[in-house]
Design a protein around this motif. Structure first.
Motif, short mmCIF file in Angstrom:
data_model
loop_
_atom_site.label_atom_id
_atom_site.label_comp_id
_atom_site.label_asym_id
_atom_site.label_seq_id
_atom_site.Cartn_x
_atom_site.Cartn_y
_atom_site.Cartn_z
N GLU A 196 -0.73 -3.23 12.70
CA GLU A 196 -0.73 -3.51 14.12
C GLU A 196 0.39 -2.73 14.81
OE1 GLU A 196 -1.13 -7.29 17.22
OE2 GLU A 196 -0.83 -7.65 15.06
N VAL A 197 0.08 -2.26 16.00
CA VAL A 197 1.02 -1.47 16.79
C VAL A 197 1.56 -2.32 17.94
CG1 VAL A 197 1.29 0.59 18.23
CG2 VAL A 197 -0.23 0.65 16.23
N ASP A 198 2.85 -2.17 18.25
CA ASP A 198 3.45 -2.89 19.38
C ASP A 198 3.00 -2.22 20.68
OD1 ASP A 198 4.95 -4.27 21.19
OD2 ASP A 198 6.90 -3.66 20.40
N THR A 199 2.23 -2.95 21.48
CA THR A 199 1.69 -2.39 22.72
C THR A 199 2.45 -2.86 23.96
OG1 THR A 199 0.12 -4.21 23.02
CG2 THR A 199 -0.61 -2.32 21.68
N ASN A 200 3.54 -3.54 23.76
CA ASN A 200 4.32 -4.08 24.89
C ASN A 200 3.48 -4.98 25.80
OD1 ASN A 200 6.84 -2.78 24.28
ND2 ASN A 200 5.97 -0.86 25.08
N GLY A 201 2.69 -5.82 25.15
CA GLY A 201 1.91 -6.79 25.89
C GLY A 201 0.57 -6.31 26.41
N ASN A 202 0.16 -5.10 26.02
CA ASN A 202 -1.12 -4.56 26.47
C ASN A 202 -2.24 -4.82 25.46
OD1 ASN A 202 -0.43 -3.21 29.04
ND2 ASN A 202 0.96 -2.04 27.72
N GLY A 203 -2.34 -6.07 25.03
CA GLY A 203 -3.37 -6.41 24.06
C GLY A 203 -2.95 -6.09 22.64
N ARG A 204 -3.88 -6.35 21.69
CA ARG A 204 -3.59 -6.10 20.28
C ARG A 204 -4.34 -4.85 19.82
NH1 ARG A 204 -3.85 -11.43 16.65
NH2 ARG A 204 -2.42 -10.13 15.43
N LEU A 205 -3.61 -3.95 19.18
CA LEU A 205 -4.17 -2.69 18.72
C LEU A 205 -3.67 -2.40 17.31
CD1 LEU A 205 -4.54 0.61 20.68
CD2 LEU A 205 -3.35 0.65 18.49
N TRP A 206 -4.60 -1.96 16.46
CA TRP A 206 -4.25 -1.62 15.09
C TRP A 206 -4.52 -0.14 14.84
CZ3 TRP A 206 -6.43 -6.14 16.59
CH2 TRP A 206 -5.83 -7.34 16.16
N LEU A 207 -3.73 0.44 13.94
CA LEU A 207 -3.86 1.84 13.57
C LEU A 207 -4.20 1.93 12.08
CD1 LEU A 207 -3.44 4.83 14.54
CD2 LEU A 207 -1.10 4.63 13.68
N LYS A 250 -9.95 -5.55 19.25
CA LYS A 250 -10.98 -6.58 19.28
C LYS A 250 -11.94 -6.31 20.43
CE LYS A 250 -8.53 -10.40 17.05
NZ LYS A 250 -8.14 -11.83 17.19
N ALA A 251 -13.22 -6.64 20.20
CA ALA A 251 -14.25 -6.37 21.20
C ALA A 251 -14.08 -7.21 22.46
CB ALA A 251 -15.63 -6.60 20.60
N ASN A 252 -13.37 -8.34 22.36
CA ASN A 252 -13.18 -9.20 23.53
C ASN A 252 -11.81 -9.02 24.19
OD1 ASN A 252 -11.58 -10.36 21.60
ND2 ASN A 252 -12.49 -12.41 21.70
N ASP A 253 -11.08 -7.99 23.76
CA ASP A 253 -9.74 -7.73 24.30
C ASP A 253 -9.82 -6.56 25.27
OD1 ASP A 253 -7.08 -7.23 24.81
OD2 ASP A 253 -6.44 -7.52 22.73
N SER A 254 -10.16 -6.82 26.53
CA SER A 254 -10.38 -5.76 27.51
C SER A 254 -9.13 -4.93 27.78
CB SER A 254 -10.91 -6.36 28.81
OG SER A 254 -10.00 -7.30 29.34
N VAL A 255 -7.97 -5.58 27.73
CA VAL A 255 -6.72 -4.86 27.97
C VAL A 255 -6.46 -3.84 26.87
CG1 VAL A 255 -4.22 -5.08 28.23
CG2 VAL A 255 -5.73 -6.80 29.25
N ALA A 256 -6.68 -4.26 25.62
CA ALA A 256 -6.47 -3.36 24.49
C ALA A 256 -7.52 -2.26 24.47
CB ALA A 256 -6.52 -4.15 23.18
N ILE A 257 -8.73 -2.57 24.88
CA ILE A 257 -9.79 -1.56 24.94
C ILE A 257 -9.42 -0.47 25.94
CG2 ILE A 257 -12.17 -1.12 25.66
CD1 ILE A 257 -12.93 -3.81 24.44
#
Length: 292
Positions: A196-207, A250-257
């Motif tokens: 998981e990458v730290d997005t500073n609150g912009n959703g959850r994102l993995w690399l 995640k498909a339901n995480d619009s911010v991360a998308i």
């Protein structure tokens, strides 16, 4: 009465002669064949899944499903002797065993290419005077944007698999499955990770990190992502802007998308070996582009 009994015997005799041995059931046919398998290929473990279906994970390190429906139909038709039918099936399986034990086949890995790459390659070949109907490299369509190609991967180099290579190995209908299995083993051997990458609150994102060559190939290994991310639920969107970048949200995480879309667009334009700027979700085993 004696005449009647005699006539009945005369009428019944041809039926008895024609019938011969009673026809085996599907279960008996399967049991008989698995006995032959265990004797002929003792280094593999075969299991009956159901009548006329046998499975093994030990054919040169690959899984193999054996379906005996056609063989049983031939047996019931009495057009071929039982032992010869079994021999035909054994020969085919032994051929698969030889193929899957081939070190060249074990080195085949899948790589992703953009639709533009394929179109450009065709155009360049034509301009160079290549006039054969069959292209010198083999490819399959993954979806509207991305194609799968296959390479022989060695410590020193990569070489694209050609249609002639498929014929030589006898893997025309199974190369995608073989390459996927090889890729999964490769990921395990090199210790590929999803972090998981730290997005500073912009959703959850993995690399997804592998070896800078096969990150995008995660789309070719069905079930790998779901198994690796099972603690985080299901329905993920994957972005593969270049061969060495794979972003997962995640498909339901619009911010991360939205964040992943921006990163993918930038990576697609700036990195080498670009593939696609879009995100994809798996629907019934197929990677479909998400709507913006």
């Amino acid at each position: 009465m004696r005449k009647i009994i005699f006539l009945l015997l005369v009428l019944l005799m041809p039926i008895c002669v024609y019938a011969g041995k009673p026809i085996m059931t599907e279960h008996e046919f399967t049991l008989g064949f698995i006995e032959r398998l265990n004797l002929s290929i003792p280094d593999s473990e075969f299991k009956i899944v159901s009548d006329l279906r046998i499975h093994t994970k030990d054919i040169g390190g690959y899984e193999l499903n054996i379906f005996l429906g056609n063989a049983y139909d031939v047996y019931k038709s009495e057009s071929r002797e039982l032992e010869l039918i079994y021999d035909d099936q054994l020969a085919a399986i032994k051929n698969q065993h030889a193929v899957f034990s081939n070190n060249d086949v074990k080195s085949i890995l899948p790589v992703l290419k953009s639709r533009g790459y394929i179109e450009t390659a065709k155009k360049q070949l034509k301009e160079a005077g290549y006039d054969k109907e069959e292209l010198p490299f083999y490819y399959e369509k993954l979806n509207e944007d991305i194609y799968k190609m296959f390479v022989y991967d060695s410590q020193d180099s990569m070489r694209f698999v050609s249609p002639d290579d498929l014929k030589k190995h006898g893997i025309g209908g199974s190369i995608s499955s073989i390459a996927s299995t090889n890729m999964k083993k490769y990921y395990k051997n090199i210790g590929a990770q999803i972090n998981e990458v730290d997005t500073n609150g912009n959703g959850r994102l993995w690399l997804f990190s592998a070896d800078e060559n096969y990150e995008a190939s995660i789309l070719t290994v069905l079930g790998y992502l779901e198994l690796s991310m099972q603690d985080h639920g299901s329905d993920f969107v994957v972005f593969v802007p270049a061969r060495n970048i794979s972003l997962i949200v995640k498909a339901n995480d619009s911010v991360a998308i939205q964040l992943a879309s921006n990163l993918a667009a930038q990576g697609y334009n700036e990195f080498g070996y670009p593939i696609s700027p879009y995100g994809y979700v798996n629907k019934d085993g197929k990677w479909q582009r998400i709507q913006p």
